[in-house]
Structure formats: structure tokens, C-alpha cells
Design a protein around this motif. Structure first.
Motif, short mmCIF file in Angstrom:
data_model
loop_
_atom_site.label_atom_id
_atom_site.label_comp_id
_atom_site.label_asym_id
_atom_site.label_seq_id
_atom_site.Cartn_x
_atom_site.Cartn_y
_atom_site.Cartn_z
N UNK A 1 2.45 -3.04 20.01
CA UNK A 1 3.80 -3.55 20.25
C UNK A 1 4.33 -3.04 21.59
N UNK B 1 -2.59 -7.41 22.79
CA UNK B 1 -1.78 -6.99 21.64
C UNK B 1 -2.58 -7.07 20.35
N UNK C 1 7.49 -8.04 12.85
CA UNK C 1 6.11 -8.29 12.46
C UNK C 1 5.39 -7.00 12.12
N UNK C 2 5.64 -5.99 12.93
CA UNK C 2 5.00 -4.69 12.68
C UNK C 2 5.42 -4.16 11.32
N UNK D 1 5.60 -5.34 24.75
CA UNK D 1 7.00 -5.32 25.21
C UNK D 1 7.09 -4.85 26.67
N UNK E 1 8.57 -8.67 17.32
CA UNK E 1 7.38 -7.86 17.12
C UNK E 1 7.67 -6.66 16.23
N UNK E 2 8.90 -6.16 16.30
CA UNK E 2 9.26 -5.07 15.40
C UNK E 2 9.23 -5.56 13.95
N UNK F 1 -0.70 -0.08 15.58
CA UNK F 1 0.21 -1.23 15.62
C UNK F 1 1.36 -0.96 16.59
N UNK F 2 1.85 0.28 16.59
CA UNK F 2 2.93 0.65 17.52
C UNK F 2 2.48 0.55 18.97
N UNK G 1 11.17 -7.88 21.43
CA UNK G 1 11.45 -6.61 20.74
C UNK G 1 11.73 -6.86 19.27
N UNK H 1 -0.64 2.51 11.43
CA UNK H 1 0.62 2.06 12.02
C UNK H 1 0.77 2.52 13.46
#
Lengths: 621, 485
Positions: A160, A143, B429-430, A164, B426-427, A156-157, B423, A153
Motif C-alpha cells: 500500500x 503493488x 482493501x487492505x 500511495x 487501498x486502506x 500488505x502495508x 489512500x 499484514x
């Protein structure tokens, strides 16, 4: 001897701590010396450390149960140790050049050392819960490194998403552990493997395997790996090709005695592995991003490894795991040289004619490709042979002939597609019309790493063959397996078929870029051809399906529930209306109470009166 | 004997000092602040000493203090600690100190610090009281100061929030009071250690259990008694949120462990399935709610509901592993959620915003802050190697083997909370840290100051330490938990 085993772990941890805490104040060469010497030291230690086991300390102790931080080195752990520290070291060297001038230089190397530490912990752990520390820990490093350039971004997505999707797998891993623990009372791997099975064992095996699907990017949890290519290229080579993604294969192999009790579960693993292998090799043909092609290729090759392990042949699975680590790391690192030279360009359609301009990269990539597609005498050929043979022998004999033919057939077909996508990549990138862009110079450390891996991709199989990978777990396997599986039992026709499949792919690519070029483009404009083209280039719409099936509904439900239950039912209907009622009833009292503090005092006073009244009641009772 | 008087001192010193500070006229705010700081450091030091000496004690209940108070009702000032109280008190004293530190710059009023000391006595007393009446007094003593802290130093909608808070909790505690008085009537004692011998009919037991259950469930808060919590958190000042999430919620689960579970065994058996359902619903529902929030404080508040649901699940699974896990989770949640509120407070103080989508790209401007936030977020979502994982996995492993026949199903559903928590966290944090800086004024943001670092550091250290050596707490709580179940 235990101290050596502990030192293997301690070196990269120390590297992480030094660079993580002090790295920002140090010069880059100091950071890289620390970072590179850590895996190198572990590599040397891994060679000299004999098989051993050690209990470092008691981690969690409850009642009579204790989850110890215990480590164990046996033959399959040692293979993993050599691959992780060896390939890891080479990639560390490569990174010195690749990350030169990056403001996050020290951070990058700190993460890399942390990853090596946790990956080593994963493979050395003698307890599933400890293995899980490494398991989720490497996920964290993945990660952090996918999102290393977090200002973008999209990267970063991708980070994530990787975390997940892996968490979904880990959820099943945890359920597997819960069932296992409730029935065996221990999560020590040595204990688990000698347990007699119960009716719940197949369930445990399946849940743990779903966890493995998450980490090793198998269908249907593979979707994170292509996106994970957003990270720096050496990271893709180390984490997303050579080491972390093989953790699932390792876990199944580690618990194979448990799995061996249930041929049905092994069949499921073989089907998932073979399907993932085929499916992603098709996706790779329609992809134009050089790193994503290699990512699909990794998923596909991991499918091969799962098939090998599912056939009960740890040797085949780990042989391929090792050679794959060599040639896939080579392919990624060479791709890194290309991307670096073209200033970050990853779309192969914008490359072309690089054969003359980057000769070292061309030859290195060609070696990697030949090894990947399984053309002799490159390393990949031997390990792939081993897998195809063991699946053929075991499945036809112990499952059913039809099943054996099916899996072997799929693997052969995948070999063909593998050859197609990798030579297509070479044709577009290295042949054709040369571009005119100015190329960035390649650093010496990068060339060095690529040369070493090229040598390993050619001759590595000789080395790996000398390693002590068990061809089976002698005391656990059914007797019949011993007879069925023996490495000398080679079928010449099967070998010929596999080589034919690889060469056929090469020929198809040659034809479609040469004589048949027009025909192919015409074919793609017909209705059916165009339809297939569209589906493949859109990756079978799997990401979109997941989006509409899981992501959006989950968010919708969350929002709707919040609005309906919390806001409307509980707060408005129950709480606020009852307080409004009180408000009406106490209309007169309200006039006296002018402020908030008064209300509080009133409540407290009321409470006190209440208490006193009750105490009086008590006294007279 | 020294230790016993030390316990008395720990519980009552903050009360005495807060009264003195309130009565003596003309004290400068800076003096009150430093007096409060000295007092909390002192309490923390004393508790650390007690914690270290506890394991040499032969009895489970150590450092007993017992003075008759109201003789005609047989009410005593009876204080003692077991492993559970001791770890909760340690957490309390640490977070009390931190909540003073984190307010130093933003809140100037003396009365704020006086109230914080008052709450500290209430919290410490609740965990140390072994007399039901005393327990109730301390319990109430935490509510009123918190009411003022939210109501005076809170956000724009503070009046609504604090009234909601007080109505919920006072209603709960009045039910408990009735229960306490009924018990005292039938047993003629308020002594918690002597309650085991109560002879109650089944109906009596069920009713009493429910009275206590509701009081504790509101405090936890267990679904569906939870809606006061998000509002209270959003409006409360940082220190209020830290104490609320870090300690006050644990008083509810502590109440389950100390009173509801040991003394009403039959009722527990009757209501367990029902409570397990509520707690599992809470785990999933809280996490889903956290996903739907646009305010970071609300998000953290709902994540608390999810985690506390897990604690209740662990407690009512009634086996050693799950209850041990639940006690550990009480400490861990106090640390990680407390730290999350501190972190939100830090960014709110700088920007006066705390929307999930108000920020972006902060990692490049505030690297130290981003690192600490990452560590705490990972602790909160239960990353192995940090503290949260150990307690969560213990609760799950334990509750899977619970005696109730659907226990495995509940455990599996609760385990899904780990996916949901990843979920929403981390959302968050993003959105806050990754990407480019969106608002130009955030270009000027400073990284954490020395003071902020000072109060975050102990939490970060404990988060890592307890992840690797959870036995530090498990060894201390072991006997107490064995005694309860």
C-alpha cells in the motif's frame, strides 16, 4: 515490421491472459512454460525488430484531439526492450525454482507477465498518456507482487505504501501533462520533443521529474522502495532493481530534448540524483537486512543514472542502466538463494560463514559486488566511469566548475561508500563463523539464472557497448555539447580516483573486520560515534518524519472536518434544527399523521396542490 | 418511425407493467420477480438496439415522439434522445436489471419489484423527456418510490435517512418547479428544444439559474448540499444504493447539461467561479471524508461526492474535452460505484457487517470476490487502462484550459483527489482482504455465487472495455456535447 512491434507487446499479454484465466486449473509446469516463453518470444522479437513506429488504434478522441495508442521503437527504446525481456526472461526462469510449491504459483506468473507487458508498453509508447498506462500499470503490478503473500499484514502495508507514494509522484506527472497539453495541444512524444519551449516548460520538466522521482525512488520519494522488499525476491530483482525503477530515468531521457532547454532543471536533477546516491549509500551501511541493503543500493545507483542523463549523456545513463540491471539482478537473485537456503532468513547478522556452504552463491555475489563497486574489469566499472566522466566534463564546462566538482566529488564519495556497504555485507554473510542450520537445496533453474547473470556482470559491458545507444540526440543538442562530449575523452586521473575510491572502501571493510575491529566498536560506544550510529541505523528518521508531517495530520484533518462540518454544522445546526422547528410549528398536524407513509402522502399531496394552484395562476396570467 | 415508437415503449413499458402488477390481485412474488426481470431485459435489449442505430441518424436529437398532452398549457409528451441521454439510459437499464437481480434472494415482497419498475420509468423518462413539465413529472417519479424503498426495506435508522432524503430532494425539486413554471409563463412553451430563444433579463436569468442550480446541486450532490447522501446510502438496501449512486445522482449533472448550462449562458458565466470552487472543494472534501469513515457504505458514498464534484467541475469548465470527460465520467462512476455497492451488499448479506475494520484476510476465503473488488476499486481510483482514468484525465486536461483565469489552479487541486482516493480505497482493501482471517466465523464464507457473478460480470467487462475503447461512448456523445457548449 509494425506487426513485429505489436507482437512484442502481445506475447506477454497473452501469457498473462492464459495464466490469469486458466492458470488455476493447470499444472505448474504448464504455467511456467507459458509464462517463460512469453518474455523469451518478446526478447527474440526485440532483437530482430528494426526501428519502427505504429499506430495501433485511436484510444481517446475528442474533437480534433486524438490520443492514439501509438508505439515507437528507436535506439533507447530498444535498449530498454532488450533489458526488460532479456533480464526478465532470466528472472522468470529463476522464479520456477524459487516459487516451487507456492499455492499462488499461477497467480505469481500471471502478475509477472502482466508486468512485462505494461513495462514494454511504457517504453514503447509514443504518447505520454499511453506511457502513463504503463507507468501506473507497472505500479499496480509492483503493488500486487509486494503484497503477494498478503496474509502477512506487514507485506500488505508495504504494498500500500509503495502504491500511495507512487501516486504522489503520479499526481505531479499528471500536473506536468496538464500544463504540457494546455500549451502544446498534444501529448505525442514526437511532437513534444520538437516543440519550441515556452515560459511554462521548466515547470513541466520539474513536475514530470517529480513523477520520475516517485517511480525511480529518488529523494524525497524513495521511502517506498526499502519496504517494497517484502515481495518475493525475484520480484525485487526484476521490478525493484532491473526494470520498473528505471522508468523515471527512461522518461527523462525520452524527453531530454525538452529538458535540454533548461540547464537549471538539469542541475536540479543532478543534485537530486547525486544526493540520493550519497544519502542512501550511507543508509545501506547501517542496515542489516540483506534485501534492504540492496534496495538502498538500487536507489543509489539510480541516482548515478540520473546524473548521467542530466549531463545530457543518454549513453552514460543507459549504459549504467543496462549493466546495473545485470549485476543488481545478480545480487538480488543470489541473495534469494541465500534466503531460500536459510528458510526465509533475511538478517545478515544471523548468517555467516556461507562461503563454504554455498560456494556458487558466494562467487556469484562476489562478482556482483565487484561489478557494483566499480572495480575493473567488471561491467559496472565501465558504465560508472562513463557517468563520472560525462558529469565532470559537462558540468564543469556548462554549469560552473564548482558545480561540476561538487557533483563529481559526491559521486566519487558514493563510490567509496558503495564499496563499504557491499563488502561489509559480504564479510558478515559469507565469512565469519559458519552456522549450523540445515540448508535448503537450491533448484537448478535458480543456479542457471545466477550463472548467466554472473557472466553478464563480467562481460556484459562488451555487449552493451555494441548496442546502438546514441551518445546524444544530434539534431537537438546545442552544438557545444557535441564537442564537449566524446567517449574517448578519458581523464586517467579521474579513472584512477574512482578505482582508488572503490579499493579504499574494500580496505576499510577489511581493516574494520580484521585489525581494527576493536577500535571500531570502541568508536561506536563514544558519544559522537554512538550518535551517528543511532541516526544511521534509524534511517535518519525519515519515515517517522513523514508519519508526523503528512500521514497523521491528514487523517486527523479528515476526521475533524467530518465531525465539525458534516456532523455538527450542516446536520445538527442547519438541518436538524430547522426540521425541529418545523416539527414544533406543525405540532397539531403531527397528531393526525400517525405514520411515515402518511407524511409522504401529505408531501406529495401538497406538491400536487401546489402544482395545480400554479397552473391556475398560469391560466389567468 | 419504428425506433420512435420503441423509445415510447422503453419509457412507458415499465410504468404500465408495474401498474398491472400492482393492480392484478393474487400474483405470486415469484411471478412478479420474473415479470420484472423480463421487462428489464427487454428494455436493455431495446436500448442496445437504439444505441447501435443512433449513429446512423442524421440529427442530434433522434427518435422523436411528440404528442400533445395538456393542450391549454401547451404541454406535450415529447420524447427524444441525443448521445448523452442515450448513454445515460443504457446505464439506467443495465443497473435496473442488476438491481432486480441482486435483490432476488434477500427481498421477497412483490411491492419492492413493482417500485423498482416505477423508478425505472422515472429515470428513463427523465433522460428522454424534452418537455419541461414531463421532465419534472419523471423527476418526481424517481423520488417517491426511492423514498419507500429506503423507508421500508432499509436499515435500522431508515426513518431518519428517508425523511432527510425526501426533504432535501423535494425542496430542491419544488424550486425547480417554480423555475419551470416561470419559464413556461414567459415563453409560453415547455418545449426544451425551444428554450434557447427565451429573452430574459439578467436578473431573471440569474434567479432562474439559481433555482435550477440548487435543485440539481442537491441531487448531485454538490458540497455543501450533500449530507443526505451518506445517510440514505447507509440505510438503503443494496438495490436502492445501486440506483441512487448509479443513476439518480447523474440526473443532477444531466440537468446541468440539459437545462442549466445551455439556457442561461450569462448566469453560467456569473456563477462559474463559485460553482467551480464548490466542486473542487467537493472533490477534496469528499475524499477526505471517505478517509474518516468506519462504514464501507459511507466510505463509498463520500467517494461518490468526490467523483461527482469532478463531473461538475468538468461541466462548468465548458470546453469540449472536459464536458466530454464529464459525460463519460457519469457513465463510469455509475458502473464502478454501482458495483462497489453491489460488492458491499454481497458481504453484508453473508455477515451482516460492513465496517471497514470488521473484516480481514477475506482474500484467502473469497478469491473471486477479492479479484472483482480489486478491479472495481482500481476503476474507482482511476487506474489507467480501466474506465475511470479516461474520464478523469479528460476532465482534468480540459478544465486546466478552462476560460476562467483560476481554472488551472482548480484543476491541479482536483487532481490531488487521485492521491486521496488511492489512500482510502487501498486502506479499505487492505483492511478487508489482506492479513489473516480475524473472526473465526469468516472461515466458512463462500465465494461469490453464480447469480452474483452473473450480475457483476457485465460491469467488470464494461469497466475494462471502456478503459481501452472509451470512443464507444465518446463518438456517440460528441455531437450532443458540441451542441451544448
Amino acid at each position: 515490421m509494425e506487426i513485429l512491434a505489436v507482437l512484442i507487446l502481445a506475447c506477454p499479454l497473452a501469457g498473462f491472459l492464459i495464466n490469469g484465466l486458466l492458470g488455476r486449473y493447470c499444472r505448474n509446469y504448464f504455467v511456467s512454460i507459458i509464462a517463460c516463453s512469453a518474455p523469451f518470444a518478446s526478447f527474440i522479437l526485440s532483437i530482430v525488430t528494426p526501428y519502427t513506429s505504429a499506430k495501433i488504434f485511436e484510444w481517446i478522441t475528442v474533437g480534433g484531439v486524438s490520443f492514439d495508442l501509438a508505439i515507437k521503437i528507436d535506439s533507447i527504446t530498444q535498449v530498454m526492450l532488450l533489458v526488460i525481456t532479456g533480464v526478465g526472461f532470466i528472472i522468470h526462469i529463476y522464479s520456477i525454482g524459487y516459487m516451487k510449491g507456492d499455492p499462488g504459483y499461477w497467480r505469481y506468473f500471471a502478475y509477472l507477465n502482466l508486468f512485462i507487458f505494461l513495462m514494454l508498453l511504457l517504453v514503447m509508447a509514443d504518447n505520454l498518456l499511453v506511457m502513463f498506462i504503463g507507468w501506473e500499470g507497472v505500479g499496480l503490478c509492483s503493488y500486487l507482487l509486494i503484497g503477494f503473500w498478503y496474509k502477512d499484514i506487514l507485506r500488505a502495508d508495504a504494498a500500500k505504501k509503495a502504491f500511495i507514494v507512487n501516486r504522489v509522484g503520479d499526481f505531479f506527472f499528471i500536473i506536468g501533462m496538464m500544463i504540457l497539453f494546455s500549451w502544446s495541444g498534444s501529448l505525442n512524444i514526437s511532437d513534444i520533443n520538437i516543440q519550441t519551449s515556452s515560459s511554462l516548460t521548466p515547470l513541466v520538466c520539474i513536475f514530470l521529474f517529480i513523477g520520475a522521482c516517485g517511480k525511480s525512488a529518488q529523494f524525497p520519494l524513495y521511502v517506498w522502495l526499502p519496504d517494497a522488499m517484502a515481495g518475493p525476491t525475484p520480484v525485487s530483482a526484476l521490478i525493484h532493481a532491473a526494470t520498473m525503477v528505471t522508468a523515471g530515468v527512461y522518461m527523462v531521457a525520452r524527453l531530454l530534448p525538452l529538458y535540454m532547454n533548461f540547464l537549471g532543471v538539469l542541475e536540479i536533477i543532478a543534485v537530486i540524483g547525486a544526493f540520493s546516491a550519497l544519502f542512501t549509500s550511507i543508509l545501506a551501511i547501517g542496515e542489516n537486512n540483506i534485501k534492504r541493503i540492496l534496495a538502498y543500493s538500487t536507489i543509489s545507483q539510480l541516482g548515478f543514472m540520473f546524473c548521467g542523463v542530466a549531463a545530457g549523456s543518454i549513453k552514460a545513463g543507459f549504459f549504467h542502466l543496462s549493466t546495473h540491471a545485470f549485476f543488481k539482478a545478480l545480487l538480488f537473485l543470489t541473495a534469494g538463494i541465500v534466503i531460500h537456503a536459510l528458510d526465509g532468513e533475511e538478517d545478515i547478522r544471523k548468517m555467516g560463514g556461507l562461503r563454504k556452504r554455498l560456494p556458487l552463491a558466494f562467487w556469484a555475489f562476489l562478482i556482483g559486488a565487484l561489478s557494483l563497486s566499480g572495480i575493473p574489469p567488471f561491467s559496472g566499472f565501465f558504465s560508472k566511469e562513463e557517468i563520472i566522466h560525462s558529469t565532470y566534463h559537462i558540468f564543469t564546462r556548462f554549469m560552473s566548475p564548482a558545480f561540476g566538482y561538487l557533483i563529481t566529488g559526491i559521486l566519487l564519495l558514493t563510490t567509496f561508500f558503495t564499496s563499504v556497504y557491499i563488502f561489509r555485507l559480504i564479510a558478515i554473510t559469507f565469512f565469519g563463523i559458519p552456522g549450523t542450520q540445515k540448508l535448503h537445496r537450491t533448484d537448478f533453474s535458480m543456479n542457471f539464472a545466477v550463472i548467466v547473470l554472473s557472466i553478464l556482470s563480467i562481460f556484459g559491458w562488451i555487449l552493451v557497448n555494441r548496442w546502438d545507444i546514441p551518445s546524444q540526440y544530434p539534431q537537438f543538442l546545442l552544438f557545444e555539447y557535441d564537442i564537449a562530449y566524446s567517449p574517448v575523452h578519458t581523464l586517467p586521473s579521474l579513472v584512477a580516483l574512482a578505482i582508488f575510491a572503490s579499493l579504499a572502501g574494500l580496505v576499510v571493510v577489511f581493516l574494520s573486520f580484521g585489525p581494527l575491529r576493536k577500535k571500531i566498536s570502541e568508536l561506536l560506544t563514544t558519544k559522537i560515534g554512538g550518535f551517528f550510529n543511532k541516526i544511521v541505523t534509524n534511517k535518519f528518521y525519515v519515515d517517522e518524519i513523514y508519519e508526523y508531517l503528512f500521514v497523521l495530520p491528514l487523517n486527523m484533518i479528515a476526521f475533524v472536518l467530518w465531525y465539525i462540518i458534516d456532523q455538527v454544522i450542516i446536520d445538527t445546526v442547519l438541518i436538524n434544527s430547522s426540521s425541529a422547528l418545523l416539527y414544533l410549528l406543525s405540532g397539531k398536524a403531527r397528531k393526525i399523521q400517525t405514520g411515515l407513509v402518511n407524511l409522504a402522502v401529505a408531501i406529495v399531496a401538497l406538491g400536487v396542490v401546489f402544482i395545480i394552484a400554479l397552473i391556475f395562476l398560469l391560466k389567468h396570467a | 418511425m419504428l425506433e420512435s415508437s420503441l423509445l415510447l415503449l422503453i419509457v412507458f413499458a415499465p410504468l404500465v407493467s408495474s401498474l398491472l402488477l400492482a393492480i392484478i390481485p393474487g400474483l405470486k412474488p415469484s411471478f412478479v420477480k420474473s415479470a420484472g426481470l423480463v421487462m428489464s431485459v427487454f428494455i436493455l435489449a431495446c436500448l442496445s438496439y437504439l444505441y447501435l442505430t443512433y449513429h446512423s441518424q442524421s440529427e442530434i436529437l433522434a427518435f422523436k415522439v411528440d404528442y400533445p398532452w395538456i393542450k391549454q398549457f401547451n404541454i406535450h409528451i415529447k420524447l427524444a434522445v441525443d448521445g448523452i441521454s442515450l448513454s445515460m439510459m443504457f446505464l439506467t437499464s443495465l443497473l435496473s436489471l442488476i438491481s432486480i437481480l441482486c435483490s432476488l434472494n434477500s427481498i421477497k415482497d412483490k411491492s419492492f419489484y413493482i417500485l423498482l419498475l416505477l423508478i425505472e420509468t422515472g429515470m428513463l423518462g427523465t433522460f428522454a423527456a424534452f418537455d419541461l413539465f414531463l421532465f419534472y413529472i419523471f423527476w418526481e417519479l424517481t423520488i417517491i418510490p426511492m423514498y419507500f424503498i429506503i423507508g421500508i426495506w432499509g436499515g435500522p435508522n431508515r426513518i431518519y435517512a428517508c425523511i432527510k432524503f425526501i426533504i432535501y430532494t423535494i425542496a430542491g425539486s419544488l424550486l425547480m418547479l417554480v423555475g419551470i413554471i416561470y419559464i413556461a409563463l414567459s415563453g409560453n412553451t415547455f418545449d426544451i428544444t425551444q428554450l434557447k430563444g427565451l429573452s430574459l433579463s439578467t436578473t431573471e436569468e440569474n434567479i432562474l439559474f439559481l433555482l435550477f442550480f440548487i435543485a440539481f446541486a442537491v441531487k448531485v450532490p454538490l458540497f455543501p448540499f450533500h449530507t443526505w447522501l451518506p445517510d440514505a446510502h447507509v440505510e438503503a438496501p443494496t438495490a436502492g444504493s445501486v440506483l441512487l449512486a448509479g443513476v439518480l445522482l447523474k440526473m443532477g449533472t444531466y440537468g446541468f447539461l440539459r437545462i442549466a448550462v445551455p439556457f442561461f449562458p450569462q448566469a453560467v458565466e456569473v456563477f462559474t467561479p463559485f460553482i467551480m470552487i464548490l466542486s473542487v472543494v467537493g472533490v477534496i472534501y469528499g475524499a477526505m471524508m471517505a478517509m474518516a469513515q468506519g462504514d464501507i457504505k459511507k466510505l463509498v458514498a463520500y467517494s461518490s461526492i468526490s467523483h461527482m464534484g469532478l463531473v461538475v467541475l468538468g461541466i462548468f469548465s465548458l470546453n469540449l474535452i472536459s464536458v466530454q470527460g464529464a459525460t463519460l465520467e457519469m457513465v463510469n462512476h455509475g458502473l464502478s460505484t454501482g458495483a462497489l455497492f453491489l460488492l458491499v451488499g454481497i458481504i453484508y448479506e453473508r455477515t451482516h457487517r460492513r465496517g471497514v475494520n470488521d473484516f480481514g484476510g477475506l482474500a484467502s476465503k473469497m478469491p473471486g470476490y477479492a479479484t472483482i473488488f480489486m478491479i472495481i476499486a482500481l476503476s474507482s481510483i482511476g487506474l489507467p487502462g480501466l474506465n475511470g482514468f479516461v474520464s478523469e484525465i479528460m476532465i482534468l486536461l480540459g478544465s486546466f484550459q478552462g476560460s476562467y483565469k483560476l481554472a488551472p489552479v482548480f484543476a491541479c487541486i482536483a487532481a490531488f483527489g487521485i492521491v486521496l482516493s488511492a489512500i482510502y480505497m487501498l486502506r479499505l482493501y487492505r483492511n478487508v482482504f489482506f492479513g489473516k482471517i480475524t473472526v473465526s466465523q469468516y472461515e466458512e464464507l463462500n465465494d461469490i455465487t453464480t447469480l452474483e457473478g452473473l450480475y457483476l460480470l457485465p460491469i467488470v467487462c464494461l469497466v475494462m472495455l471502456l478503459g481501452v475503447f472509451p470512443n464507444i461512448i465518446l463518438y456517440v456523445t460528441q455531437k450532443a456535447v458540441e451542441f451544448i457548449i
